[in-house]
Structures are given as C-alpha cells and as structure tokens.
Design a protein around this motif. Structure first.
Motif, short mmCIF file in Angstrom:
data_model
loop_
_atom_site.label_atom_id
_atom_site.label_comp_id
_atom_site.label_asym_id
_atom_site.label_seq_id
_atom_site.Cartn_x
_atom_site.Cartn_y
_atom_site.Cartn_z
N HIS A 223 6.44 -35.13 -42.26
CA HIS A 223 6.97 -34.88 -41.20
C HIS A 223 5.95 -34.21 -40.41
O HIS A 223 4.64 -34.10 -40.78
N ALA A 224 6.35 -33.24 -39.25
CA ALA A 224 5.33 -32.45 -38.55
C ALA A 224 4.41 -31.74 -39.28
O ALA A 224 5.00 -30.83 -40.14
N ALA A 304 0.95 -34.05 -34.45
CA ALA A 304 2.10 -33.05 -34.13
C ALA A 304 3.48 -33.67 -34.37
O ALA A 304 4.19 -33.32 -35.04
N CYS A 305 3.49 -34.83 -33.69
CA CYS A 305 4.85 -35.56 -33.59
C CYS A 305 4.96 -36.33 -34.76
O CYS A 305 5.92 -37.03 -34.81
N HIS A 306 3.82 -36.61 -35.56
CA HIS A 306 3.84 -37.61 -36.84
C HIS A 306 4.36 -38.84 -36.08
O HIS A 306 5.17 -39.61 -36.82
N ASN A 317 7.82 -36.12 -25.96
CA ASN A 317 6.93 -35.88 -27.14
C ASN A 317 6.45 -34.17 -26.89
O ASN A 317 6.25 -33.42 -27.90
N VAL A 321 7.02 -30.84 -29.36
CA VAL A 321 5.89 -29.98 -29.40
C VAL A 321 6.20 -28.49 -29.22
O VAL A 321 6.04 -27.40 -30.01
N THR A 324 8.80 -27.06 -31.71
CA THR A 324 8.63 -27.15 -33.04
C THR A 324 7.51 -26.14 -33.14
O THR A 324 7.36 -25.48 -34.18
N TYR A 325 6.48 -25.94 -32.16
CA TYR A 325 5.43 -25.05 -32.39
C TYR A 325 5.41 -23.96 -31.52
O TYR A 325 6.16 -23.80 -30.75
#
Ligand code: ATP
Length: 490
Positions: A223-224, A304-306, A317, A321, A324-325
C-alpha cells in the motif's frame, strides 16, 4: 579440543638479530620492531609495494568490526570478522552472477562496435510498448575496449535526419551525478537489420524500474510507502536535477518507468539524453526544466497513492496524501505538481530538512559498508600466502633434493602445513577450525617471534620454530621456484 600441538607463546629475542641465511628475504622491520607484511622480499611478484603507507598495526591482531549479530566466542569472532557479512556477500554475488550471465543461442548481432555478448535485459518486452515514440530494447553488453559491462538502449526504426542532433550526448556525458545512470555514448547502426540508434549507459545489475519495484509482481510495499522512503526518492531526484539543470539541460524522462531502483533505497534516473536526440526541444530550456518538476511531483503522487493513475483525479489523491502523510510532504508534492516550484534552488530549499535525513542515512549506510570492508581488509594477504604454501609443498619433482626432502629445512614448512590443516583431536578426528587457520596464517604473514612446536608425522621428531623463521623459509623456498632453470636450486 586441541590441535595436536600448542603454541608456546615464547618470545625469542635472538631471532631478530639472527643472520639471514637466505639473501632473498629481508623482512622490513619498523622502528618499533614490527614486521611490515606489505614490504615483502625484493621483487615479490604477489605484492604491489605500498607507497604511502608503511607502518602496519600488529598484523596478526584484528580490531573487532562490531556490531556482531550475537555474542560470539573469541575464536568464532576471528572467523566472523575476517569476512564480509553473508547478506552483503549474497547481494554482491547475485549481482556478479547477473553481470556474467550469457545467452547461449541468440539471434542478436555478435558484435556492434566494441560491444559483444549482448543479452536482452527485458526479455518479456516484444518491442511493442513504444518508449519515446519508438519500440525500444535494452541489452547488457561487454565492451572489448575496457572489459566493463554496459547497458545498450536501442531505439528501433529511428533515422537520424540531422547529424548534429546526436552531439547533445557529448553535453550529457559531462553531467555527473550519483542519482543518474551515466551515459557514455550514442551511435546509429544497421547491425540489427534496421536503422537503430543505440545509447550506451552504465550497467547496474539486477536493477528494476520504480514501476516494477512498486507495482510489479513482488512490490516493495503493498500500500502507501512510508514517508521516509518517498522523501528519500525526492531528495535523490533533486540531486539528479541539480546536476542536470546546472549543466543547462533538462531531464525530460522523470517517470516511474524510467527511474531505476539499483540497490537498497538507491534510485537513479535513466534514459537521460534520449529525447534530446530523438525530439530536440525548440522551447526555452527554463520551460522544459520546469516540466521536470511537475513530472517529479506526478511520480511521487503516483507512488504515494500506490496508484499509477493518480493524476487522473488530482484533487482526490492530493487529499489522500494530506491525510496519510505530513503537511510538509503534502505541500512539496502539491507545489511540484502544480508548477509552484520552477528552479532547483526552490526545490532544494523546500526539501532541505529532508536532505539532512537522507544524508544521515547515507552516512550510516556508508559506515556499515566500511565495517564490511574491514572484514575483507587482510584476507587477500592470506590468500597470497596460501598460494605460496601451495606452490611450495609436496612438489614431487624435488623429492630427491636434500633441501626439499624430509630431512631438509623445507621440511618444517610441510609440518607447518600439517599443523595448520591436518590437526586431529584426542579422538583422532580431523580438527576443522577456521579460526585456527586464520590465526596461524596471520602470525605467519606478520612473521612474529612467537614459537610453534611442530611434530613429524611419525611423532618421532619435534621442532620448535618461530613464525619469523617459518616465514623466512617460505620466502626463500618460493624465490627458488622463481629462479630460471639454469640456476641450480639449493
Ligand atoms: N542501465 C541499466 N542497467 C541494468 N539494467 C537496466 C538498465 N536500464 C534498464 N535496465 C533493466 O531493463 C528493464 C527494462 O527497462 P526499461 O527502461 O525498458 O523499462 P520498461 O518498463 O520496459 O519501459 P518501457 O516500457 O518504456 O520499455 C529494467 O527493469 C531493468 O531491469
């Protein structure tokens, strides 16, 4: 466990001053009385004389190259510290194997310019996926000029309409960056049965594209990926772009299928220079360079988004990010994708903090490798010594010559070989102890004064001899082997 014989550990002060009976070997003794194992006998064909470094440490003693994976006993450490770690060895061996791999039956040309032994690096490729608008192939090839392997990228069916277009490769050759696959040359050829242009790059065995590494059959992350990994990619590509833009060129090939993953967390931008030959740019270079930053942003967003299609829904997207980050990461990706970064100076400032993290892990990695190197520091010396012993011992043609026979002074070398390799334990079982072998050979190579007791095979005779004298005997016996045939051997 014993080796049949024990070191006496005596220090003999007389041997240091003893007259050397063999003119061929004079050990080089430093001011502190140590023997310099690098300064062997005059004209020693196995050693290149050291020029700048002449003061050795005590060469039979090794500083530990910690950290050890587990607590090791002293004799285990001797063997452990003497070789590189299994992981590093395996990785290097696999790379060697890939480099030396050959194709038995091949329809490829036997030789193109100085390159031979062509092996396709992308065997699944049928040349249908057009790279840069043309079918392309990539081969590993051996250069007869310098004996190195190179990666040849062939663009099929391309005709160079303007000879001067290929000259840009000369400019690319001047771009040096550890984050790029170095380009060496380019030429057109008809050897493949069509008109092709071939670009010559450094060969990095077992490398894969970022697309393969992240979206292939065995992806690095399901995943990511962790943010540190992505920052590391950004800083490495920043490093490449600084070199490329600094030379007045633009990369034009930042894409998951064109960035190579060459070893642990090491990526390199490949295919540089190809588009400049195939489709020379007419626009101002700053415009083309600006596109490199958006390409980098897209590439990082995809990873990053796989999701290889991440740019199709940018708003959604980039939101992902952000969730998630970190904010800092999201901001850099956003700015890159939307043209908010236009120069390498701006990019360098934006990633400055992370660059230090990358630098720190690179330095740690370097320390680790240097430690590995320590493991292999001296084993070359012992290989040479083993070769000499092998050349000297048990030569049937000298059986009848007194000095080589069972009673001559070469005899102790034979017994010493037995002492190193043919010891038996109390139950008469062979002792196979690597640490013992390494310790003995190190002492022998350093020619120290410690004494060792050697016993004949029938146990009737016993010699006490120093490593220094054994070393002398080896050198003189070896020098005799090198003598021309008309000079009688003593
Ligand atoms: N310089 C190189 N050294 C070693 N191997 C390389 C090198 N360049 C490419 N390769 C190998 O060749 C494979 C194919 O590379 P290529 O750039 O053609 O990727 P691709 O995914 O097939 O892209 P495309 O679809 O554009 O051809 C890579 O995965 C890598 O294993």
């Amino acid at each position: 466990m014993h080796h049949g014989f024990e070191n006496l550990g005596l220090t003999d002060n007389t041997t240091a001053a003893a007259i050397n009976p063999y003119a061929d070997y004079t050990p080089s003794i430093t001011a502190s009385g140590q023997v310099n194992p690098y300064v062997q006998g005059h004209g020693d064909i196995f050693y290149t004389p050291a020029t700048a470094y002449s003061m050795p440490l005590n060469y039979h003693l090794y500083a530990p190259s910690a950290p050890f994976p587990q607590k090791l006993l002293p004799y285990q450490r001797t063997a452990y510290s003497f070789f590189m770690s299994d992981n590093v060895r395996e990785e290097l061996q696999r790379k060697q194997e890939a480099t030396l791999q050959r194709l038995e039956a091949s329809s490829l040309p036997l030789q193109i310019n100085e390159y031979t032994q062509l092996v396709p690096l992308d065997p699944g490729n049928r040349g249908t996926a057009p790279t840069f608008g043309y079918p392309s192939w990539i081969y590993k090839a051996l250069s007869n000029d310098d004996g190195n392997y190179y990666a040849l990228r062939r663009i099929e069916g391309f005709r160079l309409s303007n000879e001067s277009d290929i000259r840009v490769v000369q400019r690319w050759k001047k771009v040096h960056s550890a984050s790029m696959v170095t380009i060496h040359n380019a030429w057109t050829t008809t050897k493949f049965g069509d008109s092709s242009i071939v670009f010559v790059y450094d060969y990095h065995p077992l490398s894969k594209t970022l697309a393969d590494a992240h979206f292939g059959q065995t992806p690095l992350f399901s995943h990511a990926p962790p943010e540190t990994v992505l920052w590391s990619y950004v800083t490495q590509m920043t490093n490449a772009l600084r070199a490329i833009h600094g030379t007045g060129l633009a990369a034009r090939c930042i894409d998951i299928s064109k960035v190579l993953f060459t070893s642990k967390m090491r990526i390199r931008l490949s295919c540089c220079g190809i588009l400049d030959v195939l489709r020379p740019e007419q626009r101002p270079i700053t415009d083309v360079q600006a596109e490199d930053f958006t390409s980098l942003g897209k590439m990082i967003l995809i990873l990053a988004c796989h999701n290889p299609m991440a740019m199709h829904n940018f708003a959604k997207n980039i939101d992902y990010v952000a969730k998630t980050y970190s904010n800092g990461f999201r901001d850099v990706v956003y700015k890159l994708c939307t043209g908010g970064i236009k120069t390498t100076s701006e990019l360098t400032v934006a990633v400055a903090d992370q660059t230090f993290n990358s630098l720190d892990s690179a330095l740690h990695y370097n320390d680790g490798l240097e430690n590995q190197l320590k493991g292999a520091l001296e084993n070359g010396r012992l290989v040479r010594l083993l070769c000499k012993l092998g050349f000297i011992n048990e030569r049937p043609e000298y059986d009848m010559e007194p000095r080589w026979s069972e009673t001559g002074d070469r005899y102790c070398l034979k017994l010493f070989r037995d002492y190193i390799f043919h010891s038996v334990d109390g139950d008469n079982q062979p002792v196979v102890d690597l640490a013992h072998v390494i310790t003995c050979l190190n002492k022998l190579d350093a020619g120290i004064d410690e004494k060792v007791m050697l016993t004949s095979r029938d146990s009737n005779n016993c010699f006490i001899i120093s490593y220094r004298d054994l070393k002398r005997s080896i050198e003189s016996a070896f020098q005799e082997l090198l003598k021309p045939p008309n000079q009688t051997r003593r």
